[in-house]
Design a protein around this motif. Structure first.
Motif, PDB file in Angstrom:
ATOM      1  N   LEU A 242       0.823  -1.214   0.000  1.00 22.20           N
ATOM      2  CA  LEU A 242       0.000   0.000   0.000  1.00 22.20           C
ATOM      3  C   LEU A 242       0.854   1.260   0.000  1.00 22.20           C
ATOM      4  N   GLN A 243       2.076   1.147   0.535  1.00 23.98           N
ATOM      5  CA  GLN A 243       2.971   2.303   0.559  1.00 23.98           C
ATOM      6  C   GLN A 243       3.456   2.677  -0.841  1.00 23.98           C
ATOM      7  N   MET A 244       3.327   1.757  -1.790  1.00 24.35           N
ATOM      8  CA  MET A 244       3.774   2.007  -3.160  1.00 24.35           C
ATOM      9  C   MET A 244       2.708   2.679  -4.019  1.00 24.35           C
ATOM     10  N   ILE A 245       1.485   2.771  -3.512  1.00 23.15           N
ATOM     11  CA  ILE A 245       0.409   3.450  -4.231  1.00 23.15           C
ATOM     12  C   ILE A 245       0.401   4.899  -3.752  1.00 23.15           C
TER      13      ILE A 245
ATOM     14  N   ASP B  75      -0.525  17.419  10.237  1.00 23.33           N
ATOM     15  CA  ASP B  75       0.931  17.371  10.365  1.00 23.33           C
ATOM     16  C   ASP B  75       1.409  16.277  11.308  1.00 23.33           C
ATOM     17  N   THR B  76       0.481  15.621  12.007  1.00 23.68           N
ATOM     18  CA  THR B  76       0.844  14.509  12.878  1.00 23.68           C
ATOM     19  C   THR B  76       1.403  13.330  12.089  1.00 23.68           C
ATOM     20  N   TYR B  77       0.935  13.184  10.844  1.00 20.92           N
ATOM     21  CA  TYR B  77       1.254  11.993  10.056  1.00 20.92           C
ATOM     22  C   TYR B  77       2.552  12.150   9.280  1.00 20.92           C
ATOM     23  N   ARG B  78       3.290  11.046   9.190  1.00 21.68           N
ATOM     24  CA  ARG B  78       4.570  11.045   8.516  1.00 21.68           C
ATOM     25  C   ARG B  78       4.430  10.546   7.085  1.00 21.68           C
ATOM     26  N   HIS B  79       5.572  10.309   6.452  1.00 23.10           N
ATOM     27  CA  HIS B  79       5.620   9.799   5.076  1.00 23.10           C
ATOM     28  C   HIS B  79       4.859  10.725   4.130  1.00 23.10           C
ATOM     29  N   MET B  80       5.099  12.013   4.304  1.00 24.35           N
ATOM     30  CA  MET B  80       4.443  12.996   3.447  1.00 24.35           C
ATOM     31  C   MET B  80       5.437  14.045   2.982  1.00 24.35           C
ATOM     32  N   VAL B  81       5.129  14.634   1.825  1.00 26.06           N
ATOM     33  CA  VAL B  81       5.844  15.812   1.349  1.00 26.06           C
ATOM     34  C   VAL B  81       4.793  16.881   1.101  1.00 26.06           C
ATOM     35  N   LYS B  82       5.050  18.121   1.572  1.00 22.38           N
ATOM     36  CA  LYS B  82       4.055  19.175   1.431  1.00 22.38           C
ATOM     37  C   LYS B  82       4.713  20.483   0.998  1.00 22.38           C
ATOM     38  N   ASN B  83       4.074  21.166   0.057  1.00 19.86           N
ATOM     39  CA  ASN B  83       4.429  22.536  -0.297  1.00 19.86           C
ATOM     40  C   ASN B  83       3.195  23.392  -0.065  1.00 19.86           C
ATOM     41  N   SER B  84       3.360  24.529   0.600  1.00 19.81           N
ATOM     42  CA  SER B  84       2.181  25.303   0.979  1.00 19.81           C
ATOM     43  C   SER B  84       2.307  26.766   0.589  1.00 19.81           C
TER      44      SER B  84
ATOM     45  N   SER C  89      -3.535  26.546   1.398  1.00 17.91           N
ATOM     46  CA  SER C  89      -3.449  25.485   0.392  1.00 17.91           C
ATOM     47  C   SER C  89      -2.101  24.789   0.472  1.00 17.91           C
ATOM     48  N   ARG C  90      -2.148  23.450   0.422  1.00 16.38           N
ATOM     49  CA  ARG C  90      -0.918  22.664   0.414  1.00 16.38           C
ATOM     50  C   ARG C  90      -1.008  21.571  -0.645  1.00 16.38           C
ATOM     51  N   MET C  91       0.042  21.447  -1.443  1.00 21.61           N
ATOM     52  CA  MET C  91       0.168  20.302  -2.334  1.00 21.61           C
ATOM     53  C   MET C  91       0.789  19.171  -1.531  1.00 21.61           C
ATOM     54  N   CYS C  92       0.073  18.070  -1.410  1.00 26.09           N
ATOM     55  CA  CYS C  92       0.494  16.969  -0.545  1.00 26.09           C
ATOM     56  C   CYS C  92       0.786  15.710  -1.354  1.00 26.09           C
ATOM     57  N   HIS C  93       1.803  14.997  -0.933  1.00 25.27           N
ATOM     58  CA  HIS C  93       2.199  13.739  -1.567  1.00 25.27           C
ATOM     59  C   HIS C  93       2.348  12.696  -0.469  1.00 25.27           C
ATOM     60  N   PHE C  94       1.496  11.663  -0.505  1.00 22.67           N
ATOM     61  CA  PHE C  94       1.588  10.590   0.480  1.00 22.67           C
ATOM     62  C   PHE C  94       1.114   9.291  -0.167  1.00 22.67           C
TER      63      PHE C  94
ATOM     64  N   ASP D 106      -4.133   4.816   7.666  1.00 24.99           N
ATOM     65  CA  ASP D 106      -3.955   5.173   9.075  1.00 24.99           C
ATOM     66  C   ASP D 106      -4.780   6.410   9.420  1.00 24.99           C
ATOM     67  N   MET D 107      -4.784   7.385   8.530  1.00 30.44           N
ATOM     68  CA  MET D 107      -5.540   8.606   8.771  1.00 30.44           C
ATOM     69  C   MET D 107      -7.032   8.322   8.854  1.00 30.44           C
ATOM     70  N   VAL D 108      -7.516   7.480   7.963  1.00 36.53           N
ATOM     71  CA  VAL D 108      -8.943   7.136   7.941  1.00 36.53           C
ATOM     72  C   VAL D 108      -9.350   6.424   9.223  1.00 36.53           C
ATOM     73  N   ILE D 109      -8.511   5.508   9.699  1.00 35.62           N
ATOM     74  CA  ILE D 109      -8.825   4.764  10.915  1.00 35.62           C
ATOM     75  C   ILE D 109      -9.026   5.711  12.104  1.00 35.62           C
ATOM     76  N   TRP D 110      -8.150   6.724  12.209  1.00 34.25           N
ATOM     77  CA  TRP D 110      -8.182   7.604  13.370  1.00 34.25           C
ATOM     78  C   TRP D 110      -9.076   8.827  13.192  1.00 34.25           C
ATOM     79  N   ARG D 111      -9.419   9.168  11.963  1.00 35.49           N
ATOM     80  CA  ARG D 111     -10.173  10.407  11.730  1.00 35.49           C
ATOM     81  C   ARG D 111     -11.584  10.193  11.196  1.00 35.49           C
ATOM     82  N   ASN D 112     -11.978   8.953  11.000  1.00 37.88           N
ATOM     83  CA  ASN D 112     -13.272   8.650  10.389  1.00 37.88           C
ATOM     84  C   ASN D 112     -14.451   9.208  11.190  1.00 37.88           C
TER      85      ASN D 112
END
Length: 220
Positions: A72-75, A92-101, A166-171, A178-184
């Motif tokens: 799943l990390q490859m998608i 911003d709590t979550y890792r494995h992301m790149v963001k430009n804002s 506005s932020r361009m996000c890459h994850f 993980d985000m869905v599990i905790w934020r649903n």
């Protein structure tokens, strides 16, 4: 809150990688994949989906980590999100992301401040009455006239938490899951849409992604 320019890539490489542990080499793994590329979209086959779900279930049974479902990390996902500061402080709590804002430091004073700069209250569909838009615009104009940094700080300090950035996000899909599990079921409407599902929210956007139901929301 708004979502722009969503792109998802890497489904086919992820599926081939998923097959590698039980294959001799790349060609052997690729031959076992029953998914196809059709009009630039990856159509996941029944056997590949079965393996994917079994790997996710294997991790769930162990109760921690994602050694089996790491495909799943490859998608990968790219999306530009416009959201208030209350959302970004938790995002911003979550890792494995790149963001430009967009930058408040460079551009806060460059554009008129009006209602479009703020998230609306989910119960009224309007900008909160506590946000003094007229005052903020006057502070912005004052700084543009004086160029006095003290005026700039006064404007910056008065910006409320509903200010949109506005932020361009890459994850990737694993981070998203993980985000869905905790934020649903989150209290904040920007995440869950519980207070006003008619407004754009993160969970509703996530459900529009390819195979989100099968790979991301499968616990539901």
């Amino acid at each position: 809150m708004k979502f722009y320019g969503t792109e998802v890539h890497g489904l086919m490489p992820a599926l081939i990688g998923m097959r590698l542990p039980m294959s001799k080499n790349y060609e052997d793994a690729k031959s076992k994949v029953d998914s196809i590329i059709l009009n630039d979209d990856c159509i996941i086959g029944e056997q590949d989906m079965r393996v994917a779900k079994n790997l996710e279930k294997a991790d769930e049974k162990k109760g921690g980590g994602t050694p089996n479902s790491k495909f799943l990390q490859m998608i990968e996902i790219w999306v530009c999100i416009e959201a208030p500061q209350t959302f970004w402080s938790e995002f911003d709590t979550y890792r494995h992301m790149v963001k430009n804002s967009t930058s408040k430091m460079h551009k806060l004073h460059s554009y008129p401040i009006d209602e479009s700069c703020f998230e609306v209250n989910p119960f009224t569909n309007k900008v909160s009455e506590s946000v003094d838009i007229e005052k903020l615009e006057k502070l912005r104009q004052k700084y543009n006239e004086t160029k006095d940094k003290k005026d700039w700080y006064e404007l910056l300090d008065d910006i409320p938490s509903s200010w949109l950035q506005s932020r361009m996000c890459h994850f990737n899909y694993q981070t998203l899951k993980d985000m869905v599990i905790w934020r649903n079921e989150h209290k904040l409407n920007c995440w869950s849409g519980k207070d006003n599902p008619e407004l754009d929210n993160f969970i509703a956007w996530a459900k529009t992604l390819p195979y989100a139901k099968e790979l991301i929301f499968n616990k539901e």
